[in-house]
Design an enzyme around this catalytic site. Structure first.
Site, short mmCIF file in Angstrom:
data_model
loop_
_atom_site.label_atom_id
_atom_site.label_comp_id
_atom_site.label_asym_id
_atom_site.label_seq_id
_atom_site.Cartn_x
_atom_site.Cartn_y
_atom_site.Cartn_z
N LYS A 55 1.28 -7.35 -6.00
CA LYS A 55 2.69 -7.13 -5.71
C LYS A 55 3.41 -8.46 -5.48
O LYS A 55 2.84 -9.41 -4.97
CB LYS A 55 2.84 -6.26 -4.46
CG LYS A 55 2.40 -4.82 -4.63
CD LYS A 55 2.63 -4.05 -3.34
CE LYS A 55 2.27 -2.58 -3.48
NZ LYS A 55 2.48 -1.83 -2.23
N ARG B 56 -9.04 3.06 -4.10
CA ARG B 56 -8.83 1.78 -3.40
C ARG B 56 -9.29 1.90 -1.94
O ARG B 56 -9.88 0.98 -1.40
CB ARG B 56 -7.35 1.42 -3.49
CG ARG B 56 -6.96 0.09 -2.87
CD ARG B 56 -5.55 -0.27 -3.35
NE ARG B 56 -4.86 -1.17 -2.45
CZ ARG B 56 -4.95 -2.48 -2.48
NH1 ARG B 56 -5.75 -3.08 -3.35
NH2 ARG B 56 -4.26 -3.23 -1.64
N HIS C 157 -3.68 -7.67 1.01
CA HIS C 157 -2.71 -7.27 2.02
C HIS C 157 -2.13 -8.49 2.72
O HIS C 157 -2.86 -9.44 3.02
CB HIS C 157 -3.36 -6.37 3.07
CG HIS C 157 -3.65 -4.99 2.56
ND1 HIS C 157 -4.67 -4.20 3.06
CD2 HIS C 157 -3.06 -4.24 1.59
CE1 HIS C 157 -4.68 -3.05 2.42
NE2 HIS C 157 -3.73 -3.05 1.54
N TYR D 202 -6.86 1.32 5.93
CA TYR D 202 -7.84 1.62 4.88
C TYR D 202 -9.26 1.77 5.39
O TYR D 202 -10.10 2.33 4.71
CB TYR D 202 -7.82 0.52 3.82
CG TYR D 202 -6.61 0.55 2.91
CD1 TYR D 202 -6.74 0.83 1.56
CD2 TYR D 202 -5.34 0.28 3.39
CE1 TYR D 202 -5.65 0.85 0.72
CE2 TYR D 202 -4.23 0.30 2.57
CZ TYR D 202 -4.39 0.59 1.23
OH TYR D 202 -3.30 0.61 0.40
#
Length: 234
Positions: free
Chosen positions: A128, A185, A208, A217
Protein backbone atom coordinates in the site's frame (compact mmCIF):
# COMPACT_ATOMS: atom_id res chain seq x y z
CA UNK A 1 -23.50 13.17 5.96
CA UNK A 2 -24.55 16.82 6.12
CA UNK A 3 -27.78 16.08 4.25
CA UNK A 4 -28.59 13.25 6.64
CA UNK A 5 -27.99 15.51 9.62
CA UNK A 6 -30.15 18.19 8.01
CA UNK A 7 -27.58 20.95 7.65
CA UNK A 8 -26.94 20.39 3.91
CA UNK A 9 -23.55 22.12 4.24
CA UNK A 10 -20.76 20.30 6.13
CA UNK A 11 -18.99 23.58 6.84
CA UNK A 12 -21.93 24.84 8.91
CA UNK A 13 -22.30 21.54 10.78
CA UNK A 14 -21.34 21.91 14.43
CA UNK A 15 -19.42 19.45 16.55
CA UNK A 16 -22.50 18.86 18.70
CA UNK A 17 -24.61 18.02 15.64
CA UNK A 18 -21.96 15.65 14.33
CA UNK A 19 -21.66 13.85 17.67
CA UNK A 20 -25.44 13.54 18.02
CA UNK A 21 -25.79 12.10 14.50
CA UNK A 22 -22.84 9.70 14.83
CA UNK A 23 -24.30 8.46 18.11
CA UNK A 24 -27.43 7.23 16.32
CA UNK A 25 -25.50 5.12 13.80
CA UNK A 26 -25.27 1.35 14.25
CA UNK A 27 -21.68 1.11 13.00
CA UNK A 28 -19.32 -1.63 14.12
CA UNK A 29 -16.46 -0.40 16.28
CA UNK A 30 -13.83 -0.49 13.51
CA UNK A 31 -16.23 1.26 11.14
CA UNK A 32 -16.78 3.97 13.75
CA UNK A 33 -13.01 4.36 14.14
CA UNK A 34 -12.62 4.68 10.40
CA UNK A 35 -15.40 7.25 10.04
CA UNK A 36 -13.92 9.36 12.82
CA UNK A 37 -10.54 9.37 11.06
CA UNK A 38 -12.19 10.25 7.74
CA UNK A 39 -14.23 13.11 9.21
CA UNK A 40 -11.24 14.60 11.02
CA UNK A 41 -9.21 14.53 7.80
CA UNK A 42 -12.08 16.03 5.81
CA UNK A 43 -12.49 19.02 8.11
CA UNK A 44 -8.73 19.50 8.24
CA UNK A 45 -8.84 19.76 4.45
CA UNK A 46 -11.62 22.35 4.81
CA UNK A 47 -9.50 24.46 7.14
CA UNK A 48 -6.46 24.27 4.87
CA UNK A 49 -8.62 25.17 1.84
CA UNK A 50 -10.13 28.16 3.63
CA UNK A 51 -13.65 26.69 3.61
CA UNK A 52 -14.04 26.72 7.39
CA UNK A 53 -12.14 27.78 10.49
CA UNK A 54 -13.13 24.94 12.82
CA UNK A 55 -12.80 21.16 12.75
CA UNK A 56 -16.21 19.87 13.86
CA UNK A 57 -14.88 16.30 13.95
CA UNK A 58 -12.61 17.16 16.89
CA UNK A 59 -15.74 16.81 19.01
CA UNK A 60 -16.06 13.10 18.18
CA UNK A 61 -14.79 10.95 21.07
CA UNK A 62 -11.90 8.61 20.56
CA UNK A 63 -12.93 5.04 19.74
CA UNK A 64 -10.79 2.29 21.23
CA UNK A 65 -9.74 -0.47 18.83
CA UNK A 66 -11.51 -3.79 19.09
CA UNK A 67 -9.70 -6.67 20.83
CA UNK A 68 -7.59 -8.72 18.41
CA UNK A 69 -9.75 -11.21 16.51
CA UNK A 70 -7.51 -13.25 14.21
CA UNK A 71 -9.36 -15.04 11.42
CA UNK A 72 -6.90 -17.52 9.87
CA UNK A 73 -8.10 -19.92 7.20
CA UNK A 74 -8.01 -23.49 8.62
CA UNK A 75 -5.47 -25.87 7.09
CA UNK A 76 -8.23 -28.21 5.89
CA UNK A 77 -9.95 -25.41 3.96
CA UNK A 78 -6.66 -24.32 2.44
CA UNK A 79 -5.73 -27.83 1.33
CA UNK A 80 -9.13 -28.37 -0.28
CA UNK A 81 -8.74 -25.08 -2.15
CA UNK A 82 -5.30 -26.11 -3.37
CA UNK A 83 -6.73 -29.33 -4.79
CA UNK A 84 -9.54 -27.48 -6.55
CA UNK A 85 -7.33 -24.77 -8.01
CA UNK A 86 -5.71 -24.70 -11.40
CA UNK A 87 -2.00 -23.86 -11.73
CA UNK A 88 -2.51 -20.10 -11.80
CA UNK A 89 -4.87 -20.16 -8.82
CA UNK A 90 -2.51 -22.36 -6.81
CA UNK A 91 0.19 -19.75 -7.30
CA UNK A 92 -2.17 -17.06 -6.00
CA UNK A 93 -3.07 -19.21 -3.02
CA UNK A 94 0.57 -19.75 -2.15
CA UNK A 95 1.45 -16.06 -2.43
CA UNK A 96 -1.37 -15.27 0.01
CA UNK A 97 -0.80 -18.17 2.43
CA UNK A 98 3.01 -18.53 2.26
CA UNK A 99 3.99 -14.88 1.75
CA UNK A 100 1.12 -13.04 3.46
CA UNK A 101 0.35 -10.94 0.40
CA UNK A 102 -2.80 -8.88 -0.09
CA UNK A 103 -4.87 -9.34 -3.23
CA UNK A 104 -3.58 -6.04 -4.63
CA UNK A 105 -0.01 -7.14 -4.04
CA UNK A 106 -0.61 -10.49 -5.71
CA UNK A 107 -2.18 -8.80 -8.73
CA UNK A 108 0.98 -6.76 -9.49
CA UNK A 109 3.58 -9.44 -8.67
CA UNK A 110 6.23 -9.57 -11.40
CA UNK A 111 9.00 -12.01 -12.23
CA UNK A 112 11.50 -9.15 -11.86
CA UNK A 113 10.52 -8.93 -8.18
CA UNK A 114 12.32 -12.23 -7.44
CA UNK A 115 16.03 -11.94 -6.73
CA UNK A 116 18.84 -13.79 -4.95
CA UNK A 117 21.36 -12.36 -2.51
CA UNK A 118 23.91 -13.92 -0.15
CA UNK A 119 21.16 -15.04 2.23
CA UNK A 120 18.87 -16.65 -0.33
CA UNK A 121 15.88 -15.83 -2.51
CA UNK A 122 13.58 -12.85 -1.86
CA UNK A 123 10.38 -11.46 -3.33
CA UNK A 124 9.84 -7.69 -3.40
CA UNK A 125 6.19 -7.04 -2.56
CA UNK A 126 4.60 -3.80 -3.78
CA UNK A 127 2.38 -2.79 -0.89
CA UNK A 128 0.00 0.00 0.00
CA UNK A 129 1.05 3.58 -0.64
CA UNK A 130 3.82 2.56 -2.99
CA UNK A 131 5.76 0.93 -0.16
CA UNK A 132 7.90 -2.07 -1.00
CA UNK A 133 8.93 -4.82 1.38
CA UNK A 134 11.17 -7.88 0.98
CA UNK A 135 9.68 -11.27 1.80
CA UNK A 136 12.12 -14.21 1.95
CA UNK A 137 11.32 -17.21 -0.24
CA UNK A 138 12.19 -20.86 0.09
CA UNK A 139 14.40 -22.05 -2.75
CA UNK A 140 11.58 -24.32 -3.95
CA UNK A 141 8.98 -21.54 -4.16
CA UNK A 142 11.53 -19.21 -5.73
CA UNK A 143 12.09 -21.81 -8.45
CA UNK A 144 8.35 -21.95 -9.10
CA UNK A 145 8.14 -18.16 -9.47
CA UNK A 146 11.26 -18.00 -11.64
CA UNK A 147 9.83 -20.64 -13.97
CA UNK A 148 6.94 -18.36 -14.94
CA UNK A 149 7.04 -16.43 -18.23
CA UNK A 150 8.75 -13.06 -17.89
CA UNK A 151 6.40 -10.28 -16.84
CA UNK A 152 3.45 -10.04 -14.49
CA UNK A 153 2.69 -13.37 -12.86
CA UNK A 154 -0.99 -12.84 -13.62
CA UNK A 155 -1.38 -10.96 -16.92
CA UNK A 156 -4.64 -9.13 -17.48
CA UNK A 157 -6.36 -5.99 -18.72
CA UNK A 158 -5.67 -3.83 -15.65
CA UNK A 159 -2.47 -2.06 -16.77
CA UNK A 160 -1.13 -5.40 -17.94
CA UNK A 161 -2.14 -7.51 -14.93
CA UNK A 162 -5.30 -8.88 -13.33
CA UNK A 163 -7.29 -6.51 -11.14
CA UNK A 164 -7.06 -7.02 -7.35
CA UNK A 165 -10.84 -7.52 -7.30
CA UNK A 166 -10.63 -10.41 -9.75
CA UNK A 167 -7.74 -12.03 -7.85
CA UNK A 168 -9.82 -11.90 -4.69
CA UNK A 169 -12.86 -13.32 -6.44
CA UNK A 170 -10.90 -16.24 -7.93
CA UNK A 171 -9.48 -17.26 -4.57
CA UNK A 172 -12.57 -16.68 -2.44
CA UNK A 173 -14.68 -18.96 -4.61
CA UNK A 174 -12.15 -21.76 -3.99
CA UNK A 175 -12.44 -21.45 -0.21
CA UNK A 176 -15.33 -23.17 1.57
CA UNK A 177 -17.42 -21.21 4.04
CA UNK A 178 -16.90 -17.50 4.69
CA UNK A 179 -13.12 -17.63 4.23
CA UNK A 180 -11.52 -15.07 1.92
CA UNK A 181 -8.16 -14.32 0.41
CA UNK A 182 -7.53 -11.97 3.35
CA UNK A 183 -8.08 -14.79 5.83
CA UNK A 184 -5.13 -16.52 4.11
CA UNK A 185 -3.06 -13.49 5.12
CA UNK A 186 -4.26 -14.06 8.69
CA UNK A 187 -3.19 -17.70 8.33
CA UNK A 188 0.27 -16.59 7.27
CA UNK A 189 0.53 -14.20 10.22
CA UNK A 190 -0.58 -16.85 12.72
CA UNK A 191 1.90 -19.40 11.37
CA UNK A 192 4.73 -16.85 11.26
CA UNK A 193 4.07 -15.79 14.86
CA UNK A 194 3.98 -19.42 15.98
CA UNK A 195 7.46 -19.93 14.53
CA UNK A 196 8.90 -16.56 15.57
CA UNK A 197 7.36 -14.87 18.61
CA UNK A 198 8.96 -11.54 17.69
CA UNK A 199 5.98 -9.37 16.72
CA UNK A 200 8.29 -6.93 14.92
CA UNK A 201 9.37 -9.67 12.50
CA UNK A 202 5.74 -10.55 11.71
CA UNK A 203 4.95 -6.84 11.33
CA UNK A 204 7.74 -6.44 8.76
CA UNK A 205 6.63 -9.51 6.83
CA UNK A 206 3.04 -8.21 6.65
CA UNK A 207 4.08 -4.66 5.81
CA UNK A 208 2.15 -3.04 8.67
CA UNK A 209 3.01 0.49 9.72
CA UNK A 210 1.94 -0.18 13.30
CA UNK A 211 2.39 -3.21 15.59
CA UNK A 212 -1.18 -2.57 16.80
CA UNK A 213 -2.41 -3.65 13.37
CA UNK A 214 -0.28 -6.79 13.49
CA UNK A 215 -1.81 -7.71 16.85
CA UNK A 216 -5.18 -8.02 15.11
CA UNK A 217 -3.71 -10.82 12.99
CA UNK A 218 -2.12 -12.89 15.74
CA UNK A 219 -3.41 -14.23 19.02
CA UNK A 220 -1.34 -15.17 22.02
CA UNK A 221 -1.47 -18.82 22.99
CA UNK A 222 -2.97 -19.74 26.37
CA UNK A 223 -0.05 -22.11 26.96
CA UNK A 224 2.40 -19.26 26.37
CA UNK A 225 0.68 -17.09 28.95
CA UNK A 226 0.64 -19.96 31.44
CA UNK A 227 4.35 -20.70 30.92
CA UNK A 228 5.09 -17.03 31.48
CA UNK A 229 3.25 -16.97 34.82
CA UNK A 230 4.86 -20.22 35.94
CA UNK A 231 8.32 -18.92 35.01
CA UNK A 232 7.73 -15.73 36.99
CA UNK A 233 6.58 -17.71 40.03
CA UNK A 234 9.49 -20.16 39.99
Amino acid sequence: MARRIGTDDPWTTTGAQLVAWAGTQTWARETRRGRRTTFRAFWLYGIEAGLTTTNAALSLPRVKPAPPMPHPTPDTVFQVAMRRADERERLMLRLAADCGMRRGEIAVAHTDDVYEDMLGWTLIVHGKGGKRRPVPLTSGFAAVLRSQPHGYLFPGDDDGHLSPRWVGKLITRLLDGDWTIHSLRHRFAARAHRVNRDLAVVQDLLGHASPATTRIYVATDDSDRRRTIEAIAS
